[in-house]
Write a protein that holds these residues in place. Structure first.
Motif, PDB file in Angstrom:
ATOM      1  N   LEU A 169       0.726  -1.213  -0.041  1.00  0.00           N
ATOM      2  CA  LEU A 169       0.051   0.128   0.097  1.00  0.00           C
ATOM      3  C   LEU A 169       0.976   1.265  -0.048  1.00  0.00           C
ATOM      4  N   LYS A 170       0.321   2.141  -0.575  1.00  0.00           N
ATOM      5  CA  LYS A 170       1.027   3.617  -0.497  1.00  0.00           C
ATOM      6  C   LYS A 170       0.372   4.438   0.468  1.00  0.00           C
ATOM      7  N   ARG A 171       1.288   5.131   1.321  1.00  0.00           N
ATOM      8  CA  ARG A 171       0.871   5.885   2.363  1.00  0.00           C
ATOM      9  C   ARG A 171       0.229   6.978   2.146  1.00  0.00           C
ATOM     10  N   GLU A 172      -0.942   7.271   2.666  1.00  0.00           N
ATOM     11  CA  GLU A 172      -1.578   8.555   2.248  1.00  0.00           C
ATOM     12  C   GLU A 172      -1.920   9.295   3.595  1.00  0.00           C
ATOM     13  N   ARG A 173      -1.301  10.191   3.780  1.00  0.00           N
ATOM     14  CA  ARG A 173      -1.681  10.673   5.111  1.00  0.00           C
ATOM     15  C   ARG A 173      -2.875  11.410   5.283  1.00  0.00           C
ATOM     16  N   ARG A 174      -3.722  11.137   6.558  1.00  0.00           N
ATOM     17  CA  ARG A 174      -4.740  12.038   6.590  1.00  0.00           C
ATOM     18  C   ARG A 174      -4.772  12.471   8.118  1.00  0.00           C
ATOM     19  N   PHE A 175      -4.351  13.900   8.033  1.00  0.00           N
ATOM     20  CA  PHE A 175      -4.079  14.434   9.259  1.00  0.00           C
ATOM     21  C   PHE A 175      -4.638  15.804   9.399  1.00  0.00           C
ATOM     22  N   ALA A 176      -5.075  16.433  10.393  1.00  0.00           N
ATOM     23  CA  ALA A 176      -5.753  17.589  10.635  1.00  0.00           C
ATOM     24  C   ALA A 176      -5.564  18.063  12.051  1.00  0.00           C
ATOM     25  N   ILE A 177      -5.478  19.399  11.967  1.00  0.00           N
ATOM     26  CA  ILE A 177      -5.566  20.307  13.279  1.00  0.00           C
ATOM     27  C   ILE A 177      -6.998  21.044  13.503  1.00  0.00           C
ATOM     28  N   ALA A 178      -7.654  20.608  14.529  1.00  0.00           N
ATOM     29  CA  ALA A 178      -8.707  21.382  14.822  1.00  0.00           C
ATOM     30  C   ALA A 178      -8.737  21.874  16.032  1.00  0.00           C
TER      31      ALA A 178
END
Lengths: 180, 174
Positions: free
Chosen positions: A158-167
């Motif tokens: 799998l290819k890494r896809e970053r899912r990150f957020a600041i709230a």
């Protein structure tokens, strides 16, 4: 100290023989390089002491252009909250927040990301009163975990896809972790 | 015996290699030395940067807008400071803002959140490729950074950098 020789071979001046002496002098003369070397060392010391070789590094950050509500599955959400006193709490989906040490955060991030195979969304909420350095420390740990996650996911093809957020931290968030 | 003594007293030391190396080092340090920018020499605070693990990404020098959040060493209050590395862009951005009332050679400006919003918007108009960096003191409240990120987001500057210092490997994070 001995005699410093800067000008190559220097022959001792001989007495007598005026004609010959004149010629010799013109060809090989002794140049005193001491002041030059003094200045060179002085400048060298100055530059060595005043230079800072380390330039600051940067940590890249991306924010979504619009503040829109995105529907996410609760089971794929990892919320990290940093309380006023700097303590970190994590909760998976709707689970109750659990305290976590900074050094264990990396293991957690790797484990959960690998378990959910790229679908995990990490959400970071920090209290407005927490020192900024603490937030960077948490971001740094997450960045470090990224290497390991990429590697482990690559092993599964799998290819890494970053899912990150600041709230921003809401009052509800504050209340949830206030008593822990 | 006496002959030997005489020899020891006066010897010749070839210093050419030493001087060669000295000049080499001198040239290196002189050429790599980077002097403090004008903006930096005007500021009245020092930033204690947060520490992060060693990274290869460095702060770009060209077309960079830096928003500093510093604690004034004299007054002790926190504020935003805005500066840009590109001099012509800086003049164009600041020149059109009368409300700032800057001295003619100022390279850094102390601003509030609303002025910062205006400055960032103008910067985006003057040169949309300008990159933004947040250089904040690690002791400031996160609120300062959060508000700033919101302003950046509103101005469509969605990619920016946090300036950090390299943490020595043996030292644990704070």
């Amino acid at each position: 100290m001995g005699v410093a020789d800067f000008g190559g071979e220097v022959k001792r001046e001989r007495r007598g023989g005026t004609r010959r002496r004149k010629k010799m002098r013109r060809l090989r003369y002794r140049l005193d390089m001491t002041p030059l070397v003094d200045i060179a060392f002085l400048l060298l010391t100055f530059f060595m002491l005043t230079t800072t070789l380390i330039t600051p590094q940067v940590m890249e950050m991306t924010v979504p252009p619009e503040r829109t509500q995105v529907e996410v599955r609760q089971s794929e959400l990892l919320t990290l909250r940093i309380r006023q006193d700097g303590r970190i709490f994590y909760s998976l989906g709707q689970d109750a927040p659990q305290p976590i040490e900074l050094k264990d955060l990396r293991t957690l991030a790797v484990r959960e990301n690998v378990r959910l195979k790229n679908r995990l969304i990490t959400l970071l909420k920090a209290s407005p009163n927490v020192p900024y350095g603490r937030v960077i420390a948490v971001l740094d740990v997450l960045n470090q975990a990224e290497l390991e996650i990429t590697e482990q996911l690559a092993r599964e093809g799998l290819k890494r896809e970053r899912r990150f957020a600041i709230a921003p931290m809401t009052e509800q968030d504050e209340q949830e972790i206030a008593q822990l | 015996m006496p002959k030997l003594k005489k020899r020891r007293l006066g010897f010749v030391l070839d210093m050419t290699p030493l001087v060669d190396i000295t000049f080499l080092l001198l040239t290196f340090f002189m050429l790599t030395a980077k002097f403090k920018s004008e903006a930096e020499s005007q500021q009245r605070f020092t930033i204690v940067r947060p520490q992060a693990t060693a990274d290869t990404s460095r702060l770009p020098d060209k077309d960079l807008a830096i928003i500093k959040i510093g604690i004034d060493t004299v007054a002790g209050d926190t504020s935003y400071y805005y500066e840009m590395t590109n001099e012509t862009d800086w003049a164009r951005v600041v020149g059109s803002m009368e409300q700032l009332q800057l001295p003619p050679n100022a390279r850094q400006v102390k601003v509030g959140l609303s002025e910062l919003d205006e400055l960032i918007r103008r910067t985006r108009i003057v040169k949309p490729t300008t990159r933004f960096a947040i250089d904040a003191d690690r002791r400031v409240r996160y609120k300062w950074v959060e508000d700033l990120m919101e302003v950046l987001r509103q101005n469509r500057a969605t990619v920016f950098n946090f300036v950090t210092d390299r943490r020595p490997p043996e030292q644990p994070p704070m």
